[in-house]
Scaffold this motif. Sequence first.
Motif, PDB file in Angstrom:
ATOM      1  N   THR A 171      73.528 -22.588 -22.592  1.00  0.00           N
ATOM      2  CA  THR A 171      74.568 -22.701 -21.566  1.00  0.00           C
ATOM      3  C   THR A 171      74.091 -22.084 -20.262  1.00  0.00           C
ATOM      4  N   PRO A 172      74.126 -22.855 -19.172  1.00  0.00           N
ATOM      5  CA  PRO A 172      73.607 -22.344 -17.895  1.00  0.00           C
ATOM      6  C   PRO A 172      74.430 -21.169 -17.372  1.00  0.00           C
ATOM      7  N   GLU A 173      73.731 -20.260 -16.694  1.00  0.00           N
ATOM      8  CA  GLU A 173      74.403 -19.214 -15.938  1.00  0.00           C
ATOM      9  C   GLU A 173      74.803 -19.779 -14.575  1.00  0.00           C
ATOM     10  N   MET A 174      75.961 -19.344 -14.068  1.00  0.00           N
ATOM     11  CA  MET A 174      76.486 -19.887 -12.815  1.00  0.00           C
ATOM     12  C   MET A 174      76.718 -18.759 -11.819  1.00  0.00           C
ATOM     13  N   ARG A 175      76.454 -19.048 -10.541  1.00  0.00           N
ATOM     14  CA  ARG A 175      76.650 -18.051  -9.497  1.00  0.00           C
ATOM     15  C   ARG A 175      77.105 -18.747  -8.211  1.00  0.00           C
ATOM     16  N   TRP A 176      78.137 -18.176  -7.559  1.00  0.00           N
ATOM     17  CA  TRP A 176      78.597 -18.667  -6.257  1.00  0.00           C
ATOM     18  C   TRP A 176      78.186 -17.651  -5.198  1.00  0.00           C
ATOM     19  N   GLU A 177      77.695 -18.155  -4.063  1.00  0.00           N
ATOM     20  CA  GLU A 177      77.330 -17.267  -2.973  1.00  0.00           C
ATOM     21  C   GLU A 177      77.490 -17.982  -1.643  1.00  0.00           C
ATOM     22  N   LYS A 178      77.723 -17.178  -0.595  1.00  0.00           N
ATOM     23  CA  LYS A 178      77.733 -17.694   0.775  1.00  0.00           C
ATOM     24  C   LYS A 178      76.339 -17.495   1.327  1.00  0.00           C
ATOM     25  N   THR A 179      75.732 -18.577   1.817  1.00  0.00           N
ATOM     26  CA  THR A 179      74.335 -18.508   2.252  1.00  0.00           C
ATOM     27  C   THR A 179      74.180 -18.309   3.754  1.00  0.00           C
ATOM     28  N   SER A 180      75.170 -18.736   4.548  1.00  0.00           N
ATOM     29  CA  SER A 180      75.084 -18.550   6.000  1.00  0.00           C
ATOM     30  C   SER A 180      76.500 -18.539   6.578  1.00  0.00           C
ATOM     31  N   PRO A 181      76.704 -17.860   7.703  1.00  0.00           N
ATOM     32  CA  PRO A 181      75.690 -17.112   8.470  1.00  0.00           C
ATOM     33  C   PRO A 181      75.252 -15.813   7.793  1.00  0.00           C
ATOM     34  N   ASP A 182      76.035 -15.290   6.856  1.00  0.00           N
ATOM     35  CA  ASP A 182      75.658 -14.084   6.118  1.00  0.00           C
ATOM     36  C   ASP A 182      75.563 -14.428   4.635  1.00  0.00           C
ATOM     37  N   LYS A 183      74.639 -13.798   3.913  1.00  0.00           N
ATOM     38  CA  LYS A 183      74.485 -14.037   2.491  1.00  0.00           C
ATOM     39  C   LYS A 183      75.350 -13.053   1.710  1.00  0.00           C
ATOM     40  N   ILE A 184      76.318 -13.602   0.973  1.00  0.00           N
ATOM     41  CA  ILE A 184      77.275 -12.773   0.226  1.00  0.00           C
ATOM     42  C   ILE A 184      77.460 -13.391  -1.160  1.00  0.00           C
ATOM     43  N   THR A 185      77.386 -12.565  -2.215  1.00  0.00           N
ATOM     44  CA  THR A 185      77.685 -13.023  -3.572  1.00  0.00           C
ATOM     45  C   THR A 185      79.186 -12.935  -3.798  1.00  0.00           C
ATOM     46  N   LEU A 186      79.774 -14.004  -4.336  1.00  0.00           N
ATOM     47  CA  LEU A 186      81.226 -14.090  -4.489  1.00  0.00           C
ATOM     48  C   LEU A 186      81.638 -13.867  -5.938  1.00  0.00           C
ATOM     49  N   PRO A 187      82.810 -13.264  -6.164  1.00  0.00           N
ATOM     50  CA  PRO A 187      83.310 -13.077  -7.536  1.00  0.00           C
ATOM     51  C   PRO A 187      83.651 -14.418  -8.167  1.00  0.00           C
ATOM     52  N   LEU A 188      83.161 -14.642  -9.388  1.00  0.00           N
ATOM     53  CA  LEU A 188      83.291 -15.940 -10.056  1.00  0.00           C
ATOM     54  C   LEU A 188      84.281 -15.857 -11.207  1.00  0.00           C
ATOM     55  N   ASN A 189      85.170 -16.854 -11.291  1.00  0.00           N
ATOM     56  CA  ASN A 189      86.073 -16.996 -12.432  1.00  0.00           C
ATOM     57  C   ASN A 189      85.566 -18.159 -13.281  1.00  0.00           C
ATOM     58  N   MET A 190      85.142 -17.875 -14.534  1.00  0.00           N
ATOM     59  CA  MET A 190      84.657 -18.933 -15.422  1.00  0.00           C
ATOM     60  C   MET A 190      85.845 -19.645 -16.050  1.00  0.00           C
ATOM     61  N   ASP A 191      86.043 -20.910 -15.671  1.00  0.00           N
ATOM     62  CA  ASP A 191      87.136 -21.702 -16.219  1.00  0.00           C
ATOM     63  C   ASP A 191      86.789 -22.253 -17.601  1.00  0.00           C
ATOM     64  N   SER A 192      85.491 -22.441 -17.880  1.00  0.00           N
ATOM     65  CA  SER A 192      84.982 -22.865 -19.187  1.00  0.00           C
ATOM     66  C   SER A 192      83.504 -22.512 -19.224  1.00  0.00           C
TER      67      SER A 192
END
Length: 301
Positions: A171-192
Motif C-alpha cells: 500500500t503506497p504512502e501518501m503525502r500532501w504538501e504545498k510546493t510554492s511559493p512556500d514549501k509546507i507539509t500539510l496534515p493528512l486525513n486518510m479516508d481509506s
Amino acid sequence: MGCSGWWLLWTACLLNTFLQHSAVRVMVREANVEAIQGDSVVLPCSFFTMIPLSRLNIIWTVAPVSDPDSPSQVIVYDQGQVIESPAFTGRAGFTGIPWSADVILNDTRVSDSGIYRCVVSNPPEVGDPGIGELSLSVLAPPSLPVCLWEGEIEAGGSVTLSCAVAEGVPTPEMRWEKTSPDKITLPLNMDSDMSGSVQMANISAQTSGVYRCYVSNLLGSHSCYINLSVYTPPDNSPGILQGVLLTLSMALLLLALLVLVLWLHRSGQERKMRSPKEQEEEEECYNEIRYTPSLIKRSFV
C-alpha cells in the motif's frame, strides 16, 4: 516351501497392498512467493507416487485476495490433457509435466495475488489426494494518483483537497504538501488505504499556491498537482466614498449650528454689557424712526 520362499511371498503381498492403498504425497518448496507485476513466477509443487502416471490428475486453484471465499480453477492436467481457465489462458502452463506439478505464471497482475492450491491424485491410489498450498503476492508500483478539490475558493471559505490512487502493492504512502511559493507539509486525513484528503478553513490570499499529492512504495512513486487561486473580492470604493461625503456633510452642518449658537450667545452678552445711556439713545433712535411717518403726515395737512 522353505522359510525364504514364505518370506518372499509375504514381502510381495505387503508391497502389493502398500502400492494399492498408498496416497500421493505433495510438497511445496516455498510457502510464500512474490512477483513484480508484469514478470513471470513459478508456483512450485512436487509430488511422490508409487503408481504409474497414466491416470495422473493435477488441479491448481486460487482463492483471490479480493474474494477469498470464492476459489476458482487456474489450470488442470487430466490424463495427458491440459485445460486452462479462461482468466489465465495464455499465461499459465506446467513446466515439468508429468514428473512435476510446477506451474509458471506469466504477465502477472495484482489481481493474481491469493492462496494457490495444488491438488494431485493418481489412481488407482485410493488415499486422499495430496494437497499443497502457497501464497502469491504480486507487487506493483503506485498507479498515477488523481487530485481533486472542492469547496469555496473565495477568501474566508473552506476547501478540501483529495487524492486517490487505484493500485499499489505494498500500500503506497501518501503525502500532501504545498510546493510554492512556500514549501509546507500539510496534515493528512486518510479516508481509506488508497485515498487521503486535506481540510483548509477560512482561506485567504496567502493560501493560494501549488499543492502536490505524493504517493510512493518500494517499487516507485508518482505525484499529481493542484494550482489553487483564492479569490479576494475588491473593496466597495463608491460606497465608502459616499459614506465619507455624508460624514463630512453632517460635520459641516453641526459646525454651522455651533457657530450660529455661539454668535447668538455673544450678541446677547454684548447687549447686556451696554450702558443705560447707550440703551436710551438706541430707544430714542427707534422712537424717531417710529414717529417720523406721523410727522410727515401732519406736514401735508
